[in-house]
Structure formats: structure tokens, C-alpha cells
Write an enzyme that holds these catalytic residues in place. Structure first.
Site, mmCIF file in Angstrom:
data_model
loop_
_atom_site.group_PDB
_atom_site.id
_atom_site.type_symbol
_atom_site.label_atom_id
_atom_site.label_comp_id
_atom_site.label_asym_id
_atom_site.label_seq_id
_atom_site.Cartn_x
_atom_site.Cartn_y
_atom_site.Cartn_z
ATOM 1 N N HIS A 75 0.853 -1.184 0.000
ATOM 2 C CA HIS A 75 0.000 0.000 0.000
ATOM 3 C C HIS A 75 0.893 1.240 0.000
ATOM 4 C CE1 HIS A 75 -3.883 1.993 1.739
ATOM 5 N NE2 HIS A 75 -3.174 2.877 1.057
ATOM 6 N N HIS B 171 -7.974 -5.673 7.630
ATOM 7 C CA HIS B 171 -7.740 -4.614 8.611
ATOM 8 C C HIS B 171 -7.961 -5.155 10.021
ATOM 9 C CE1 HIS B 171 -6.779 -0.341 9.254
ATOM 10 N NE2 HIS B 171 -7.363 -0.554 10.432
ATOM 11 N N GLU C 139 -2.665 -1.691 -3.243
ATOM 12 C CA GLU C 139 -3.826 -0.965 -2.767
ATOM 13 C C GLU C 139 -3.462 0.485 -2.484
ATOM 14 O OE1 GLU C 139 -5.009 -3.310 0.639
ATOM 15 O OE2 GLU C 139 -3.825 -2.064 2.000
#
Length: 238
Positions: free
Chosen positions: A43, A191, A70
Site C-alpha cells: 500500500h 484490517h 492498494e
């Protein structure tokens, strides 16, 4: 089996804290795959405080499983994804200064924006996923964007699970998963999933294709070892 994609941002954070190339992000990614993980996630953020854009470019030649990039689809990020052409791109609505992702997309308000970005990625053969909360209208809105998958934002599950409210924690995700399946969306999640809570989530939430886990996995590896922890996750995801 639900696939495990390991987010290696924290490896890059540790490297960047001292300069140089220790730990080696590329070698760590290759090792994680050798230990059995079915994917690598990065990310990159605009300030490149952990994963750098150049890391993503170099990882394309290293990752042999599934490569997932991402991030918030600002122009710089879009250009990177189109250059690297990962297996999957996951769109996350995090602000420039966000410490970590903290919400899913409002797929109604940003419908046209997401539709345009997703269309560009799909024209280039890149599977798309968008970060969403377990809210029915947002999942219904996701269908309208043309995305292939959604990634359920699981922080609220993790918090409530830690408080012992297991059934209450997972219920919205079960319903979200069923709805996504009926609507033809593939399902990912991520997450704050950890060794403590991932097995319960996987057992209760149907149609779960992939989880992306980084922070918890790396923290657990400090005590238990990276190879051991990767295999502990794989066992829980069977």
C-alpha cells in the site's frame, strides 16, 4: 481455502527507519511466498513513508503468486498501477495524511469516479477490488461501479471480537458476504485481522476468497517467527 495475502508495508517501515536495505523488502516478499502465502500486498502512500513506488515496480518481477497493490486512486497511484499491472488493485479512500485506512468508500457519492477508475484498470486486464464497510447500500452501490470484488473493512469486527462480543462482531459481515455473493461480487477482507480472530471470521463469513493481513502478522512474527506465523495463518484459513 481462503487465500492469505501478506501486506509487507511494515517491513518497509523498518527498513526506512535506518536507511539502507535491511530488511530487504524484495527478499522478504519472496520468503513469505516460499513459506506458503498465496499473495503479497503493498500500500504505497504519496509520501512513501513505508512502501516506495519503486518497491512496487521491483516487486512485480519478484512476486510469483498474486500481487495486490492498494491505495487511494490519485493520479500518481493510477499511473503506477497501469505501469506495474499487478494481478489486483484495491482502491482505498484514505487521505494523504492517514496513518492507516479507516473507512470504506461511499460508493453512492463516488460512484462515477470509481466507475471511471475501475473501467481504466479493467481495460488493462487488472482485477479490481474496493474497500467497503459492511453496509448493504454501500455494497449495492459497489455493483454499480463495475468492480470485480469488494474488500470488507474489518476494524469494527476486530474491536468487538476483542471485547468478547463474537457473534455481534461478525453478524454484519456475514450478511454483507451473503449480499455480495448474491450480487456477483467476489469477497476479500482486511484490517486488524490477527491470529486471535481470523479463524472465527473465516468460519462464519461465507464466500471469503482472500484476506490481506500485515500489521498483526508482522507483530506476531517478532515473537513467533515469520515462517511459523505465515503457516499458523494458513492453518486457520483452511
Amino acid at each position: 481455502m481462503t487465500k492469505l495475502s501478506v501486506n509487507i508495508n511494515k517491513i518497509a517501515t523498518l527498513r526506512n527507519s535506518r536507511g539502507g536495505n535491511v530488511p530487504d523488502v524484495l527478499k522478504t516478499a519472496a520468503d513469505i511466498e516460499e513459506f506458503g502465502a498465496q499473495g503479497i500486498t503493498v500500500h504505497p502512500r504519496p509520501d512513501e513513508r513505508h512502501i516506495r513506488y519503486e518497491d512496487a515496480r521491483q516487486l512485480k518481477g519478484i512476486v510469483t503468486t498474486e500481487f495486490n497493490i492498494e491505495g487511494n486512486p490519485i493520479s500518481k497511484f493510477i499511473d503506477l498501477v497501469l505501469e506495474v499491472k499487478p494481478d489486483q488493485v484495491t482502491l482505498v479512500p484514505d487521505s494523504v495524511d492517514a496513518i492507516t485506512s479507516n473507512a470504506g468508500w461511499d460508493t453512492i457519492e463516488y460512484k462515477q469516479f470509481l466507475k471511471d477508475v475501475i473501467g481504466t484498470f479493467k481495460e488493462n486486464g487488472i482485477r479490481t477490488s474496493i474497500f467497503t464497510d459492511p453496509v448493504p447500500k454501500m455494497i449495492e452501490g459497489a455493483v454499480e461501479t463495475g468492480t470485480d470484488r469488494i474488500e470488507l473493512y474489518t476494524e469494527s469486527y476486530a474491536v468487538q471480537y476483542a471485547e468478547g462480543k463474537h457473534e455481534l462482531a461478525v453478524e454484519p459481515y456475514v450478511e454483507a458476504a451473503k449480499l455480495a455473493y448474491r450480487l456477483g461480487l467476489g469477497l476479500n477482507a482486511g484490517h486488524d485481522l490477527s491470529l486471535d480472530n481470523v479463524n472465527y471470521f473465516k468460519e462464519k463469513v461465507p464466500h471469503l476468497l482472500e484476506v490481506s493481513i500485515g500489521h498483526a502478522l508482522i507483530c506476531e512474527s517478532l515473537y513467533l517467527g515469520l515462517e511459523n506465523v505465515v503457516n499458523m495463518y494458513l492453518h486457520r484459513l483452511k
